[in-house]
Design a protein around this motif. Sequence first.
Motif, PDB file in Angstrom:
ATOM      1  N   LEU A 289       0.846  -1.213   0.000  1.00  0.00           N
ATOM      2  CA  LEU A 289       0.000   0.000   0.000  1.00  0.00           C
ATOM      3  C   LEU A 289       0.874   1.254   0.000  1.00  0.00           C
ATOM      4  CD1 LEU A 289      -2.839  -1.102   2.466  1.00  0.00           C
ATOM      5  CD2 LEU A 289      -2.906  -1.031  -0.047  1.00  0.00           C
ATOM      6  N   ALA A 290       2.008   1.199   0.683  1.00  0.00           N
ATOM      7  CA  ALA A 290       2.931   2.343   0.658  1.00  0.00           C
ATOM      8  C   ALA A 290       3.554   2.468  -0.729  1.00  0.00           C
ATOM      9  CB  ALA A 290       4.014   2.151   1.713  1.00  0.00           C
ATOM     10  N   ALA A 291       3.929   1.347  -1.315  1.00  0.00           N
ATOM     11  CA  ALA A 291       4.581   1.369  -2.648  1.00  0.00           C
ATOM     12  C   ALA A 291       3.620   1.886  -3.715  1.00  0.00           C
ATOM     13  CB  ALA A 291       5.056  -0.030  -2.999  1.00  0.00           C
ATOM     14  N   ALA A 292       2.333   1.657  -3.525  1.00  0.00           N
ATOM     15  CA  ALA A 292       1.335   2.004  -4.560  1.00  0.00           C
ATOM     16  C   ALA A 292       1.288   3.501  -4.840  1.00  0.00           C
ATOM     17  CB  ALA A 292      -0.043   1.523  -4.128  1.00  0.00           C
ATOM     18  N   ILE A 293       1.739   4.335  -3.893  1.00  0.00           N
ATOM     19  CA  ILE A 293       1.675   5.795  -4.121  1.00  0.00           C
ATOM     20  C   ILE A 293       2.845   6.274  -4.974  1.00  0.00           C
ATOM     21  CG2 ILE A 293       0.538   6.183  -1.890  1.00  0.00           C
ATOM     22  CD1 ILE A 293       3.231   7.526  -1.000  1.00  0.00           C
ATOM     23  N   MET A 294       3.734   5.345  -5.361  1.00  0.00           N
ATOM     24  CA  MET A 294       4.937   5.755  -6.101  1.00  0.00           C
ATOM     25  C   MET A 294       4.679   5.938  -7.588  1.00  0.00           C
ATOM     26  SD  MET A 294       7.931   3.644  -4.119  1.00  0.00           S
ATOM     27  CE  MET A 294       9.264   4.670  -4.758  1.00  0.00           C
ATOM     28  N   THR A 295       3.402   5.792  -8.013  1.00  0.00           N
ATOM     29  CA  THR A 295       3.069   6.071  -9.401  1.00  0.00           C
ATOM     30  C   THR A 295       1.890   7.042  -9.443  1.00  0.00           C
ATOM     31  OG1 THR A 295       2.242   5.149 -11.482  1.00  0.00           O
ATOM     32  CG2 THR A 295       1.563   4.031  -9.451  1.00  0.00           C
ATOM     33  N   ASP A 296       1.833   7.856 -10.519  1.00  0.00           N
ATOM     34  CA  ASP A 296       0.671   8.738 -10.710  1.00  0.00           C
ATOM     35  C   ASP A 296      -0.447   7.991 -11.434  1.00  0.00           C
ATOM     36  OD1 ASP A 296       2.672  11.750 -11.281  1.00  0.00           O
ATOM     37  OD2 ASP A 296       2.066  10.658  -9.467  1.00  0.00           O
ATOM     38  N   ASP A 297      -0.130   6.770 -11.893  1.00  0.00           N
ATOM     39  CA  ASP A 297      -1.199   5.932 -12.481  1.00  0.00           C
ATOM     40  C   ASP A 297      -2.001   5.312 -11.338  1.00  0.00           C
ATOM     41  OD1 ASP A 297       0.078   6.563 -14.777  1.00  0.00           O
ATOM     42  OD2 ASP A 297       1.027   4.605 -15.065  1.00  0.00           O
TER      43      ASP A 297
ATOM     44  N   GLY B 160      -2.926  13.057   0.346  1.00  0.00           N
ATOM     45  CA  GLY B 160      -3.494  13.433  -0.951  1.00  0.00           C
ATOM     46  C   GLY B 160      -3.600  12.327  -1.961  1.00  0.00           C
ATOM     47  N   ALA B 161      -3.094  11.147  -1.643  1.00  0.00           N
ATOM     48  CA  ALA B 161      -3.247  10.025  -2.585  1.00  0.00           C
ATOM     49  C   ALA B 161      -4.727   9.700  -2.701  1.00  0.00           C
ATOM     50  CB  ALA B 161      -2.476   8.807  -2.077  1.00  0.00           C
ATOM     51  N   SER B 162      -5.116   9.203  -3.878  1.00  0.00           N
ATOM     52  CA  SER B 162      -6.532   8.824  -4.007  1.00  0.00           C
ATOM     53  C   SER B 162      -6.661   7.343  -3.659  1.00  0.00           C
ATOM     54  CB  SER B 162      -7.030   9.091  -5.428  1.00  0.00           C
ATOM     55  OG  SER B 162      -6.351   8.257  -6.328  1.00  0.00           O
ATOM     56  N   VAL B 163      -7.670   7.075  -2.812  1.00  0.00           N
ATOM     57  CA  VAL B 163      -7.921   5.707  -2.336  1.00  0.00           C
ATOM     58  C   VAL B 163      -9.379   5.404  -2.610  1.00  0.00           C
ATOM     59  CG1 VAL B 163      -8.059   4.254  -0.283  1.00  0.00           C
ATOM     60  CG2 VAL B 163      -6.145   5.861  -0.542  1.00  0.00           C
ATOM     61  N   ASN B 164      -9.611   4.448  -3.513  1.00  0.00           N
ATOM     62  CA  ASN B 164     -10.998   4.117  -3.862  1.00  0.00           C
ATOM     63  C   ASN B 164     -11.249   2.658  -3.500  1.00  0.00           C
ATOM     64  OD1 ASN B 164     -13.461   3.645  -5.001  1.00  0.00           O
ATOM     65  ND2 ASN B 164     -12.753   3.801  -7.137  1.00  0.00           N
ATOM     66  N   ARG B 165     -11.983   2.469  -2.399  1.00  0.00           N
ATOM     67  CA  ARG B 165     -12.235   1.112  -1.884  1.00  0.00           C
ATOM     68  C   ARG B 165     -13.302   0.454  -2.742  1.00  0.00           C
ATOM     69  NH1 ARG B 165     -10.477  -0.260   3.742  1.00  0.00           N
ATOM     70  NH2 ARG B 165     -10.465  -2.516   3.679  1.00  0.00           N
ATOM     71  N   LYS B 166     -12.952  -0.613  -3.459  1.00  0.00           N
ATOM     72  CA  LYS B 166     -13.932  -1.316  -4.321  1.00  0.00           C
ATOM     73  C   LYS B 166     -14.755  -2.302  -3.489  1.00  0.00           C
ATOM     74  CE  LYS B 166     -13.395  -0.462  -8.266  1.00  0.00           C
ATOM     75  NZ  LYS B 166     -13.948   0.731  -8.972  1.00  0.00           N
ATOM     76  N   ASP B 167     -14.081  -2.969  -2.544  1.00  0.00           N
ATOM     77  CA  ASP B 167     -14.792  -3.831  -1.587  1.00  0.00           C
ATOM     78  C   ASP B 167     -13.863  -4.016  -0.384  1.00  0.00           C
ATOM     79  OD1 ASP B 167     -14.035  -6.628  -3.710  1.00  0.00           O
ATOM     80  OD2 ASP B 167     -12.942  -5.993  -1.921  1.00  0.00           O
TER      81      ASP B 167
ATOM     82  N   SER C 184      -3.888   5.793  -6.215  1.00  0.00           N
ATOM     83  CA  SER C 184      -3.007   6.553  -7.107  1.00  0.00           C
ATOM     84  C   SER C 184      -2.300   7.640  -6.313  1.00  0.00           C
ATOM     85  CB  SER C 184      -3.806   7.203  -8.237  1.00  0.00           C
ATOM     86  OG  SER C 184      -2.980   8.187  -8.856  1.00  0.00           O
ATOM     87  N   GLY C 185      -1.025   7.866  -6.655  1.00  0.00           N
ATOM     88  CA  GLY C 185      -0.270   8.913  -5.972  1.00  0.00           C
ATOM     89  C   GLY C 185      -0.344  10.236  -6.710  1.00  0.00           C
ATOM     90  N   ARG C 186      -1.230  10.275  -7.746  1.00  0.00           N
ATOM     91  CA  ARG C 186      -1.235  11.451  -8.656  1.00  0.00           C
ATOM     92  C   ARG C 186      -1.361  12.765  -7.893  1.00  0.00           C
ATOM     93  NH1 ARG C 186      -5.513  10.144 -11.076  1.00  0.00           N
ATOM     94  NH2 ARG C 186      -4.470   8.636 -12.425  1.00  0.00           N
ATOM     95  N   ASN C 187      -2.250  12.823  -6.935  1.00  0.00           N
ATOM     96  CA  ASN C 187      -2.558  14.130  -6.324  1.00  0.00           C
ATOM     97  C   ASN C 187      -1.887  14.344  -4.973  1.00  0.00           C
ATOM     98  OD1 ASN C 187      -4.247  14.629  -8.520  1.00  0.00           O
ATOM     99  ND2 ASN C 187      -5.877  13.401  -7.552  1.00  0.00           N
ATOM    100  N   ILE C 188      -0.808  13.646  -4.733  1.00  0.00           N
ATOM    101  CA  ILE C 188      -0.143  13.824  -3.429  1.00  0.00           C
ATOM    102  C   ILE C 188       0.352  15.259  -3.321  1.00  0.00           C
ATOM    103  CG2 ILE C 188       1.950  13.242  -2.116  1.00  0.00           C
ATOM    104  CD1 ILE C 188       1.454  10.330  -2.851  1.00  0.00           C
ATOM    105  N   VAL C 189      -0.012  15.901  -2.226  1.00  0.00           N
ATOM    106  CA  VAL C 189       0.386  17.308  -2.034  1.00  0.00           C
ATOM    107  C   VAL C 189       1.298  17.474  -0.817  1.00  0.00           C
ATOM    108  CG1 VAL C 189      -1.660  18.277  -3.143  1.00  0.00           C
ATOM    109  CG2 VAL C 189      -1.747  17.684  -0.722  1.00  0.00           C
ATOM    110  N   ASP C 190       1.354  16.439   0.003  1.00  0.00           N
ATOM    111  CA  ASP C 190       2.085  16.587   1.267  1.00  0.00           C
ATOM    112  C   ASP C 190       3.047  15.403   1.417  1.00  0.00           C
ATOM    113  OD1 ASP C 190       0.948  17.155   4.717  1.00  0.00           O
ATOM    114  OD2 ASP C 190       2.928  17.215   3.736  1.00  0.00           O
TER     115      ASP C 190
END
Length: 430
Positions: free
Chosen positions: A29-37, A61-68, A75-81
Amino acid sequence: MEQYAIKGGNPLVGEVEIGGAKNAALGILAAAIMTDDTCMVENIPDVRDTNVMLQAIESIGASVNRKDRHTCEISGRNIVDHTIDNDYIKKIRASYYLLGALLGKYKKARVSLPGGCNIGLRPIDQHIKGFKALGATVRIEHGMIVAEADSLKGAHIYLDVVSVGATINIMLAAVMAEGTTIIENAAKEPHVVDVANFLNTMGGSIKGAGTDVIRIKGVPRLHGTNYMIIPDQIEAGTFMFAAALTKGDVTVKNVIPKHLESISAKLSELGCQVEESDDAVRVVATRQLNHTHVKTLPYPGFPTDMQPQITVALGLSKGTSIVTESIFENRFKYVDELTRMGANIKVEGNTAIIDGVARYTGASISAPDLRAGAALVIAALAAEGVTVIDDINFIQRGYEDFHLKLQSLGGIIEIVDSEKELQKFRLKTG
Ligand code: EPZ
């Protein structure tokens, strides 16, 4: 305050599905923010620790969308901090993986310094040694670790101690560095391999994970991926020992038997019948367990996270056993609680000398930490009478639906939230 109420005596019988590995999920989960995809991660265990990690990445600021319950798009696209404040570190030490992830991607990170915990001091000097070797400056200010670099360059890093956390954190910091990083004396746990595999599906170039030398060839960017987390070897091992303690017949399903080899080997030594198939292991125990000796070691040795579970089993075995805890300096705190249930165990430093007793009896006890708490639950399932366990939030950090899974195997266990509910449980279970 919620407690487990447990009436012992029923052998656990049946099949139980094992969930995703908590300690792989925290690194992934930490590694997942290393891409903007976008990364789609499946088989995430729905436990407190992973939910806190998801809150931590969302907080920057990472986006987290819980599917289930078990699937998340990140996605790490919008990380601001790039600051992980104390709230998250206090709740889960493993949020320090965001140090490696943020440093690796943004070349800067600020994370609260994690303290010790109930099983030991838990230093992070090896993590810091790795970051510095890659060219980062690392300083402690106002209780925060501040890591920064103009650029990160591959380095040859020799870990002074085999550390799961340092191996994963250095992999995260090195995966996008310029050049090649070599980590010597690396941890080989299945969850370390799972994080390396995840990074490779994102375009990373990591070889040797699972051996003590990991080679990381830095890549300029990482892309999105779909990934399924491996099954949790410690959850599986906990249910396998629950079968041994209650003289039951339990099949743990959706496991990787190879990851359970040291656990299966010890259960055979204890006199259990252990049958492996492709993705399941069956444990049958029909008589009192044999005594044996065990020393916890880094993988593929016997896991320290299974030390409380084997100790409670040996507490009911014939003869005298010795358990040596070689990883953490304070991981026998639960023995005081087990003594209240009738165990006869003497702890001297990092060694427990266990004289097996014929039975445990129910008592009011507390869970001192995650794995010890789970071990006390399985001891209570084998005990005569009712046991009440406090501080079950520790256990819920790492075991999804623990009481429901045990109920499905015939265990008499409920969550009670008041004296009245406890009385009802006592009356109902006689
Ligand atoms: C991970 O902790 C696990 N946690 C622990 O599981 C597990 O017990 C441990 O590995 C050992 O397998 C997660 O993965 C989230 P280490 P970690 O770094 O990474 C010393 C559970 O129940 N050390 O491998 O913190 C350290 O003091 C938890 O799920 C240093 O000296 O463990 C210990 O003696 C409990 N300096 C030894 O190394 C460092 O910089 C192994 O620790 C780092 C560690």
